[in-house]
Scaffold this motif. Structure first.
Motif, PDB file in Angstrom:
ATOM      1  N   ARG A 121       0.838  -1.208   0.000  1.00 33.29           N
ATOM      2  CA  ARG A 121       0.000   0.000   0.000  1.00 33.29           C
ATOM      3  C   ARG A 121       0.873   1.259   0.000  1.00 33.29           C
ATOM      4  NH1 ARG A 121      -3.340  -3.156   3.475  1.00 33.29           N
ATOM      5  NH2 ARG A 121      -2.279  -2.330   5.323  1.00 33.29           N
ATOM      6  N   GLU A 122       1.998   1.191   0.690  1.00 34.87           N
ATOM      7  CA  GLU A 122       2.895   2.348   0.760  1.00 34.87           C
ATOM      8  C   GLU A 122       3.877   2.393  -0.409  1.00 34.87           C
ATOM      9  OE1 GLU A 122       4.780   1.976   4.534  1.00 34.87           O
ATOM     10  OE2 GLU A 122       3.002   2.615   5.672  1.00 34.87           O
ATOM     11  N   ASN A 123       3.758   1.407  -1.298  1.00 36.59           N
ATOM     12  CA  ASN A 123       4.668   1.289  -2.443  1.00 36.59           C
ATOM     13  C   ASN A 123       6.129   1.288  -1.985  1.00 36.59           C
ATOM     14  OD1 ASN A 123       5.092   0.962  -5.234  1.00 36.59           O
ATOM     15  ND2 ASN A 123       5.538   3.135  -5.486  1.00 36.59           N
ATOM     16  N   SER A 124       6.373   0.567  -0.892  1.00 35.28           N
ATOM     17  CA  SER A 124       7.706   0.489  -0.312  1.00 35.28           C
ATOM     18  C   SER A 124       8.405  -0.779  -0.798  1.00 35.28           C
ATOM     19  CB  SER A 124       7.632   0.482   1.220  1.00 35.28           C
ATOM     20  OG  SER A 124       8.913   0.223   1.780  1.00 35.28           O
ATOM     21  N   SER A 125       9.196  -0.621  -1.839  1.00 34.49           N
ATOM     22  CA  SER A 125       9.932  -1.766  -2.375  1.00 34.49           C
ATOM     23  C   SER A 125      10.909  -2.315  -1.341  1.00 34.49           C
ATOM     24  CB  SER A 125      10.685  -1.353  -3.641  1.00 34.49           C
ATOM     25  OG  SER A 125      11.512  -2.405  -4.096  1.00 34.49           O
ATOM     26  N   GLU A 126      11.623  -1.423  -0.660  1.00 33.40           N
ATOM     27  CA  GLU A 126      12.606  -1.840   0.334  1.00 33.40           C
ATOM     28  C   GLU A 126      11.951  -2.632   1.463  1.00 33.40           C
ATOM     29  OE1 GLU A 126      15.927   0.141   3.376  1.00 33.40           O
ATOM     30  OE2 GLU A 126      14.839   1.387   1.945  1.00 33.40           O
ATOM     31  N   GLY A 127      10.810  -2.128   1.956  1.00 32.58           N
ATOM     32  CA  GLY A 127      10.109  -2.826   3.019  1.00 32.58           C
ATOM     33  C   GLY A 127       9.596  -4.174   2.570  1.00 32.58           C
ATOM     34  N   TYR A 128       9.064  -4.218   1.350  1.00 33.59           N
ATOM     35  CA  TYR A 128       8.511  -5.468   0.831  1.00 33.59           C
ATOM     36  C   TYR A 128       9.608  -6.523   0.680  1.00 33.59           C
ATOM     37  CZ  TYR A 128       6.279  -8.877  -2.193  1.00 33.59           C
ATOM     38  OH  TYR A 128       5.792 -10.052  -2.718  1.00 33.59           O
ATOM     39  N   VAL A 129      10.734  -6.139   0.094  1.00 34.77           N
ATOM     40  CA  VAL A 129      11.811  -7.098  -0.161  1.00 34.77           C
ATOM     41  C   VAL A 129      12.337  -7.678   1.154  1.00 34.77           C
ATOM     42  CG1 VAL A 129      14.174  -7.332  -1.021  1.00 34.77           C
ATOM     43  CG2 VAL A 129      12.466  -6.121  -2.381  1.00 34.77           C
ATOM     44  N   ALA A 130      12.516  -6.838   2.160  1.00 35.83           N
ATOM     45  CA  ALA A 130      13.008  -7.318   3.454  1.00 35.83           C
ATOM     46  C   ALA A 130      12.001  -8.250   4.122  1.00 35.83           C
ATOM     47  CB  ALA A 130      13.316  -6.133   4.362  1.00 35.83           C
ATOM     48  N   LEU A 162      18.406  -8.760  -6.787  1.00 35.37           N
ATOM     49  CA  LEU A 162      17.512  -8.587  -7.934  1.00 35.37           C
ATOM     50  C   LEU A 162      16.089  -8.250  -7.518  1.00 35.37           C
ATOM     51  CD1 LEU A 162      18.603 -11.624 -10.148  1.00 35.37           C
ATOM     52  CD2 LEU A 162      19.160  -9.223 -10.521  1.00 35.37           C
ATOM     53  N   PHE A 163      15.707  -8.661  -6.305  1.00 35.39           N
ATOM     54  CA  PHE A 163      14.318  -8.479  -5.882  1.00 35.39           C
ATOM     55  C   PHE A 163      13.935  -7.009  -5.753  1.00 35.39           C
ATOM     56  CE2 PHE A 163      14.647 -12.849  -3.618  1.00 35.39           C
ATOM     57  CZ  PHE A 163      14.521 -13.494  -4.842  1.00 35.39           C
ATOM     58  N   ASN A 164      14.938  -6.136  -5.679  1.00 34.36           N
ATOM     59  CA  ASN A 164      14.638  -4.706  -5.625  1.00 34.36           C
ATOM     60  C   ASN A 164      13.953  -4.217  -6.897  1.00 34.36           C
ATOM     61  OD1 ASN A 164      16.012  -3.556  -3.057  1.00 34.36           O
ATOM     62  ND2 ASN A 164      17.564  -4.905  -3.925  1.00 34.36           N
ATOM     63  N   GLU A 165      14.053  -4.993  -7.975  1.00 36.68           N
ATOM     64  CA  GLU A 165      13.488  -4.589  -9.257  1.00 36.68           C
ATOM     65  C   GLU A 165      12.025  -4.996  -9.411  1.00 36.68           C
ATOM     66  OE1 GLU A 165      16.042  -6.090 -12.315  1.00 36.68           O
ATOM     67  OE2 GLU A 165      17.870  -5.438 -11.295  1.00 36.68           O
ATOM     68  N   LEU A 166      11.497  -5.769  -8.468  1.00 37.29           N
ATOM     69  CA  LEU A 166      10.139  -6.292  -8.611  1.00 37.29           C
ATOM     70  C   LEU A 166       9.084  -5.192  -8.686  1.00 37.29           C
ATOM     71  CD1 LEU A 166      10.273  -9.339  -6.168  1.00 37.29           C
ATOM     72  CD2 LEU A 166       9.996  -9.444  -8.651  1.00 37.29           C
ATOM     73  N   PHE A 167       9.273  -4.125  -7.919  1.00 38.51           N
ATOM     74  CA  PHE A 167       8.253  -3.072  -7.882  1.00 38.51           C
ATOM     75  C   PHE A 167       8.286  -2.190  -9.134  1.00 38.51           C
ATOM     76  CE2 PHE A 167       6.197  -2.349  -3.534  1.00 38.51           C
ATOM     77  CZ  PHE A 167       6.129  -3.711  -3.301  1.00 38.51           C
TER      78      PHE A 167
END
Length: 214
Positions: A121-130, A162-167
């Motif tokens: 919801r917050e469009n937080s790629s960093e938070g999601y990946v962790a 690589l997962f940082n690119e998912l968003f």
């Protein structure tokens, strides 16, 4: 009496940098600056340098022509090779873990799902990946197979950046937690074969997103 574990600063630095790669804290191609890492971890430059050299020797970091040390960029062929291995090992770990997932573990995984939803919801790629890494490894640790877990950690140290690119893929973001919810439901039912299938499908969904733009 349990012995007190003694770990050197180099070992601690090695573990921290490896965890940073596993959890996507670093980006593909990112140059790792010794002084910046030393300041971040609150230790001197020497153990950081030694830890980086160890990771280079393990082929988990690259030495550039200018002698800088960087997170590798993975080729398509290598990524597909790692994908096949990940499906086999992580699927096995999830299958073995299923009988050991108790009510407390399900509650913890449920909290992680809520936090994952919040990161979307917050469009937080960093938070999601962790959080994605924590969700998966909470399951894998329940397999009670240290050697298997170590192999999976090694794989994630190679693909985690690589997962940082998912968003960057809006379609992935819209369905980022669909497979996590299916994994959770299969764990609730206690079906090892279903958990295996859901886990492997989750790996393929993210891989398809990365591959489409790779």
């Amino acid at each position: 009496m349990q012995k007190i574990e003694h770990r050197t600063l180099t070992e601690l630095a090695y573990d921290e940098i490896t965890q940073g790669m596993v959890s996507g804290r670093f980006l593909p191609g990112q140059v790792l600056i010794i002084r910046a890492l030393a300041d971040s971890y609150g230790i001197s430059a020497t153990p950081i340098r030694e830890a980086l050299q160890r990771l280079v020797a393990e082929h988990r970091l690259d030495v550039l022509p200018n002698r800088s040390i960087a997170v590798p960029k993975i080729s398509k062929d290598k990524y597909l090779e790692l994908l096949r291995i990940r499906c086999a090992l992580e699927g096995l770990a999830a299958e073995l873990a299923t009988p050991n997932i108790d009510a407390a573990s399900l509650e913890e995984l449920g909290r992680m799902l809520d936090e994952l939803e919040e990161s979307v919801r917050e469009n937080s790629s960093e938070g999601y990946v962790a959080l994605n890494q924590k969700f998966h490894f909470h399951i894998y640790e329940k397999a009670n197979s240290p050697h298997l877990l170590k192999m999976i950690q090694d794989l994630w140290s190679r693909v985690g950046p690589l997962f940082n690119e998912l968003f960057a893929d809006p379609d992935f973001v819209n369905h980022a937690n669909d497979e996590h919810r299916r994994i959770y439901a299969a764990l609730e039912r206690g079906d090892p074969a279903e958990v295996y299938d859901c886990l492997v499908r989750d790996i393929h969904v993210s891989a398809s997103s990365l591959h489409a733009r790779g």
